[in-house]
Design a protein around this motif. Structure first.
Motif, PDB file in Angstrom:
ATOM      1  N   LEU A 179       0.825  -1.197   0.000  1.00 39.64           N
ATOM      2  CA  LEU A 179       0.000   0.000   0.000  1.00 39.64           C
ATOM      3  C   LEU A 179       0.868   1.260   0.000  1.00 39.64           C
ATOM      4  CD1 LEU A 179      -2.748  -0.939   2.639  1.00 39.64           C
ATOM      5  CD2 LEU A 179      -3.005  -0.858   0.148  1.00 39.64           C
ATOM      6  N   PHE A 180       2.124   1.100   0.423  1.00 45.52           N
ATOM      7  CA  PHE A 180       3.044   2.236   0.496  1.00 45.52           C
ATOM      8  C   PHE A 180       3.938   2.256  -0.742  1.00 45.52           C
ATOM      9  CE2 PHE A 180       1.753   1.651   4.863  1.00 45.52           C
ATOM     10  CZ  PHE A 180       1.560   2.957   5.299  1.00 45.52           C
ATOM     11  N   GLN A 181       3.528   3.018  -1.709  1.00 47.54           N
ATOM     12  CA  GLN A 181       4.294   3.217  -2.930  1.00 47.54           C
ATOM     13  C   GLN A 181       5.057   4.535  -2.829  1.00 47.54           C
ATOM     14  OE1 GLN A 181       4.602   0.936  -5.491  1.00 47.54           O
ATOM     15  NE2 GLN A 181       3.496  -0.414  -4.054  1.00 47.54           N
ATOM     16  N   PRO A 182       6.009   4.798  -3.734  1.00 41.28           N
ATOM     17  CA  PRO A 182       6.780   6.042  -3.654  1.00 41.28           C
ATOM     18  C   PRO A 182       5.890   7.276  -3.509  1.00 41.28           C
ATOM     19  CG  PRO A 182       7.753   4.607  -5.282  1.00 41.28           C
ATOM     20  CD  PRO A 182       6.488   3.934  -4.828  1.00 41.28           C
ATOM     21  N   GLY A 183       6.227   8.090  -2.514  1.00 43.33           N
ATOM     22  CA  GLY A 183       5.477   9.306  -2.253  1.00 43.33           C
ATOM     23  C   GLY A 183       4.474   9.196  -1.124  1.00 43.33           C
ATOM     24  N   THR A 184       4.167   7.970  -0.652  1.00 43.54           N
ATOM     25  CA  THR A 184       3.155   7.804   0.389  1.00 43.54           C
ATOM     26  C   THR A 184       3.723   7.916   1.794  1.00 43.54           C
ATOM     27  OG1 THR A 184       3.431   5.403   0.250  1.00 43.54           O
ATOM     28  CG2 THR A 184       1.629   6.383  -1.034  1.00 43.54           C
ATOM     29  N   HIS A 185       5.017   7.684   1.966  1.00 39.05           N
ATOM     30  CA  HIS A 185       5.632   7.793   3.292  1.00 39.05           C
ATOM     31  C   HIS A 185       7.135   7.927   3.099  1.00 39.05           C
ATOM     32  CE1 HIS A 185       5.447   7.684   7.600  1.00 39.05           C
ATOM     33  NE2 HIS A 185       6.284   6.660   7.693  1.00 39.05           N
ATOM     34  N   GLY A 186       7.788   8.615   4.015  1.00 36.76           N
ATOM     35  CA  GLY A 186       9.219   8.796   3.859  1.00 36.76           C
ATOM     36  C   GLY A 186       9.884   9.274   5.125  1.00 36.76           C
ATOM     37  N   THR A 187      11.211   9.356   5.083  1.00 40.84           N
ATOM     38  CA  THR A 187      12.016   9.793   6.213  1.00 40.84           C
ATOM     39  C   THR A 187      13.378  10.229   5.710  1.00 40.84           C
ATOM     40  OG1 THR A 187      13.146   9.064   8.230  1.00 40.84           O
ATOM     41  CG2 THR A 187      12.690   7.378   6.603  1.00 40.84           C
ATOM     42  N   THR A 188      13.944  11.237   6.345  1.00 41.90           N
ATOM     43  CA  THR A 188      15.281  11.691   5.956  1.00 41.90           C
ATOM     44  C   THR A 188      16.362  10.761   6.478  1.00 41.90           C
ATOM     45  OG1 THR A 188      14.611  14.012   5.885  1.00 41.90           O
ATOM     46  CG2 THR A 188      16.957  13.576   6.158  1.00 41.90           C
ATOM     47  N   TYR A 189      16.273  10.399   7.754  1.00 48.21           N
ATOM     48  CA  TYR A 189      17.364   9.664   8.398  1.00 48.21           C
ATOM     49  C   TYR A 189      17.107   8.173   8.564  1.00 48.21           C
ATOM     50  CZ  TYR A 189      19.226  14.256   9.612  1.00 48.21           C
ATOM     51  OH  TYR A 189      19.725  15.534   9.559  1.00 48.21           O
ATOM     52  N   GLY A 190      15.905   7.708   8.300  1.00 48.11           N
ATOM     53  CA  GLY A 190      15.600   6.310   8.558  1.00 48.11           C
ATOM     54  C   GLY A 190      16.413   5.354   7.709  1.00 48.11           C
ATOM     55  N   GLY A 191      16.990   4.349   8.369  1.00 51.58           N
ATOM     56  CA  GLY A 191      17.702   3.295   7.647  1.00 51.58           C
ATOM     57  C   GLY A 191      19.006   3.711   7.025  1.00 51.58           C
ATOM     58  N   THR A 192      19.733   4.621   7.670  1.00 56.27           N
ATOM     59  CA  THR A 192      21.029   5.033   7.129  1.00 56.27           C
ATOM     60  C   THR A 192      22.040   3.895   7.216  1.00 56.27           C
ATOM     61  OG1 THR A 192      21.858   5.843   9.249  1.00 56.27           O
ATOM     62  CG2 THR A 192      20.628   7.416   7.872  1.00 56.27           C
ATOM     63  N   PRO A 193      23.109   3.955   6.430  1.00 56.64           N
ATOM     64  CA  PRO A 193      24.152   2.923   6.545  1.00 56.64           C
ATOM     65  C   PRO A 193      24.683   2.776   7.970  1.00 56.64           C
ATOM     66  CG  PRO A 193      24.500   4.221   4.572  1.00 56.64           C
ATOM     67  CD  PRO A 193      23.379   4.886   5.325  1.00 56.64           C
ATOM     68  N   LEU A 194      24.892   3.902   8.674  1.00 55.50           N
ATOM     69  CA  LEU A 194      25.444   3.836  10.029  1.00 55.50           C
ATOM     70  C   LEU A 194      24.461   3.159  10.988  1.00 55.50           C
ATOM     71  CD1 LEU A 194      27.804   4.539  11.874  1.00 55.50           C
ATOM     72  CD2 LEU A 194      26.760   6.788  12.257  1.00 55.50           C
ATOM     73  N   ALA A 195      23.215   3.582  10.962  1.00 58.08           N
ATOM     74  CA  ALA A 195      22.218   3.004  11.867  1.00 58.08           C
ATOM     75  C   ALA A 195      22.039   1.512  11.600  1.00 58.08           C
ATOM     76  CB  ALA A 195      20.892   3.734  11.717  1.00 58.08           C
ATOM     77  N   CYS A 196      21.960   1.142  10.334  1.00 59.21           N
ATOM     78  CA  CYS A 196      21.732  -0.265   9.999  1.00 59.21           C
ATOM     79  C   CYS A 196      22.941  -1.128  10.338  1.00 59.21           C
ATOM     80  CB  CYS A 196      21.384  -0.401   8.513  1.00 59.21           C
ATOM     81  SG  CYS A 196      19.767   0.264   8.080  1.00 59.21           S
ATOM     82  N   ALA A 197      24.147  -0.601  10.141  1.00 63.49           N
ATOM     83  CA  ALA A 197      25.347  -1.368  10.475  1.00 63.49           C
ATOM     84  C   ALA A 197      25.420  -1.646  11.971  1.00 63.49           C
ATOM     85  CB  ALA A 197      26.595  -0.612  10.019  1.00 63.49           C
ATOM     86  N   VAL A 198      25.052  -0.659  12.779  1.00 61.40           N
ATOM     87  CA  VAL A 198      25.065  -0.859  14.226  1.00 61.40           C
ATOM     88  C   VAL A 198      23.997  -1.870  14.633  1.00 61.40           C
ATOM     89  CG1 VAL A 198      24.711   0.241  16.470  1.00 61.40           C
ATOM     90  CG2 VAL A 198      25.993   1.430  14.683  1.00 61.40           C
TER      91      VAL A 198
END
Length: 444
Positions: A321-340
């Motif tokens: 249900l969430f296609q491009p443009g329906t939801h977003g975030t600037t910092y979510g899921g960054t390489p640094l956060a995901c690596a940690v």
């Protein structure tokens, strides 16, 4: 049999003046750190000591006093302080790639999503599902509210079979005494009036019913209902688990009315109970356990071990249900956060910490329950599992007990006015659990 055993008061805790354990100790002279806070930081928290470093299960204040940390940043520090795997991941990733926009792919987000999906292990009815990354539990819950509305604007009620008019199915049913964050929608979803005071008018779209009451939920369902949102273990109200039969009944009820069942696992997730999610632990051994599934699950806190990251698992039924443009975030899921977060999950797996916190945490719970002095004079009930325990106080308040334990070197988290939470790292050892038990006995 628990691996821990309660020690006599004479061995674990020297005699103490009872009055010193029921009143807050005199705070030290204001340090420069506190003075700077008072001048420049919004006073939205009631802070106490100044912590300057941590190692493992311990933290130290500016005066060099050591504390056994059973607060864990409010169920965040899953590997304790300064864990080598987290330090290594932070250092190496910071030298490789810290941030890119979600307009691009990077290797770490997909790997972390795969791990989360496989740990949720939803039955075929839900499909494998997909993950969206954000920065906190409140943000994760915001996506669940949006998922409910997106679903409600497209899916019919089971009784009619006809699609709703746009915007007619948007309500989310939540429980009294729940906690879902401090955003404008989060306080509306939360079933506690004290969270809402001063922020009226509260936005529409949420109905609250008694906790752990299937009949109340069914009675609240209307042609506006899009979803039910619950915590399988309420955290902020004192660690209150639901039953397996309640979860299964809730799933049946949501299927009957074609509404979503979404779960807030921000505090009870990430192996804190000895299982990946709180409801996994609750359903263990039930003959119908394999039938249960959620449509969406919010996660955060222990996921990053102290580094900010949140995640939302969505079933195949609603993920697209969430296609491009329906939801977003600037910092979510960054390489640094995901690596940690990957380092945290890899460490939990490689060191067998889910089984360890189950054994030690359940053993600590059993020792408290079997201690006639503690249960007769200090606590009236002990709830929860593993590294998520709620201790109901008897004839005392958290305002009295939390500072008293802190003075003796144990950090715990209040839960309302009458319960304290024990939220240790998943990698505590038996000696540290025994030390915590000994400090609790100072309350006698």
């Amino acid at each position: 049999m628990p691996t821990l055993s309660p020690s006599p008061a004479s061995e674990s805790a020297p005699a103490a003046d009872a009055s010193s354990l029921t009143t807050a100790p005199t705070p030290p002279a204001t340090s420069s750190v506190i003075a700077t806070y008072e001048q420049y930081v919004v006073p939205s928290y009631a802070r106490s000591i100044v912590l300057v470093r941590g190692k493992g299960s311990y933290a130290w204040d500016e005066n060099g006093k050591r504390y056994l940390d059973f607060g864990g940043g409010i169920a965040v520090s899953s590997l304790g302080h300064a864990h080598p795997a987290m330090v290594k991941a932070l250092t190496e990733q910071a030298q490789t790639l810290i941030h890119v926009s979600n307009l691009y792919y990077h290797p770490w987000q997909g790997k972390l999503a795969e791990k989360l999906v496989k740990n949720v292990a939803a039955p075929a009815a839900a499909g494998a599902g997909k993950v969206f990354f954000c920065n906190s539990g409140a943000e994760a819950n915001e996506m669940l509210y949006k998922a409910a509305r997106k679903f409600g604007n497209t899916q019919p009620l089971a009784e009619t079979g006809t699609p709703p008019a746009t915007g007619t199915r948007f309500e989310v049913i939540t429980a009294n005494n729940s906690f879902h964050g401090r955003t404008v929608a989060g306080i509306a979803a939360t079933g506690q009036d004290k969270i809402k005071k001063g922020f009226e008018p509260i936005i529409d779209g949420f109905r609250h019913v008694p906790f752990h009451d299937l009949a109340a939920i069914e009675a609240a369902i209307s042609d506006k209902t899009a979803a039910v949102l619950i915590e399988s273990i309420q955290g902020e109200s004192g660690i209150h688990p639901v039953s397996a039969d309640y979860l299964l009944g809730l799933r049946d009820l949501c299927n009957k009315h074609n509404i979503l069942l979404v779960m807030d696992a921000v505090q009870c997730g990430m192996f804190r109970t000895g299982c990946f999610l709180g409801y996994h632990r609750i359903l263990e051994g039930h003959p119908r356990a394999s039938e249960f599934y959620a449509d969406g699950i919010s996660m955060a806190k222990s996921l990053g071990g102290g580094f900010p990251i949140g995640a939302v698992w969505l079933s195949d039924r609603i993920a697209n249900l969430f296609q491009p443009g329906t939801h977003g975030t600037t910092y979510g899921g960054t390489p640094l956060a995901c690596a940690v977060a990957l380092a945290v999950m890899d460490t939990i797996e490689s060191e067998g910490l889910a089984a360890s916190i189950r054994r030690i945490g359940d053993g600590l719970k059993a020792c408290i329950l079997n201690d006639r002095d503690l249960m007769g004079n200090v606590f009236s009930e002990v709830r929860g599992f593993g590294g998520l325990l709620g201790l109901e106080l008897k004839n005392r308040t958290t305002a009295q007990v939390v500072p008293a334990l802190r003075e003796k070197g144990l950090l715990v988290i209040p839960s309302g006015e009458t319960a304290i939470r024990l939220l240790p790292p998943l990698n505590i050892n038996e000696r540290e659990a025994q030390e915590a038990l000994g400090i609790l006995r100072f309350l006698l």
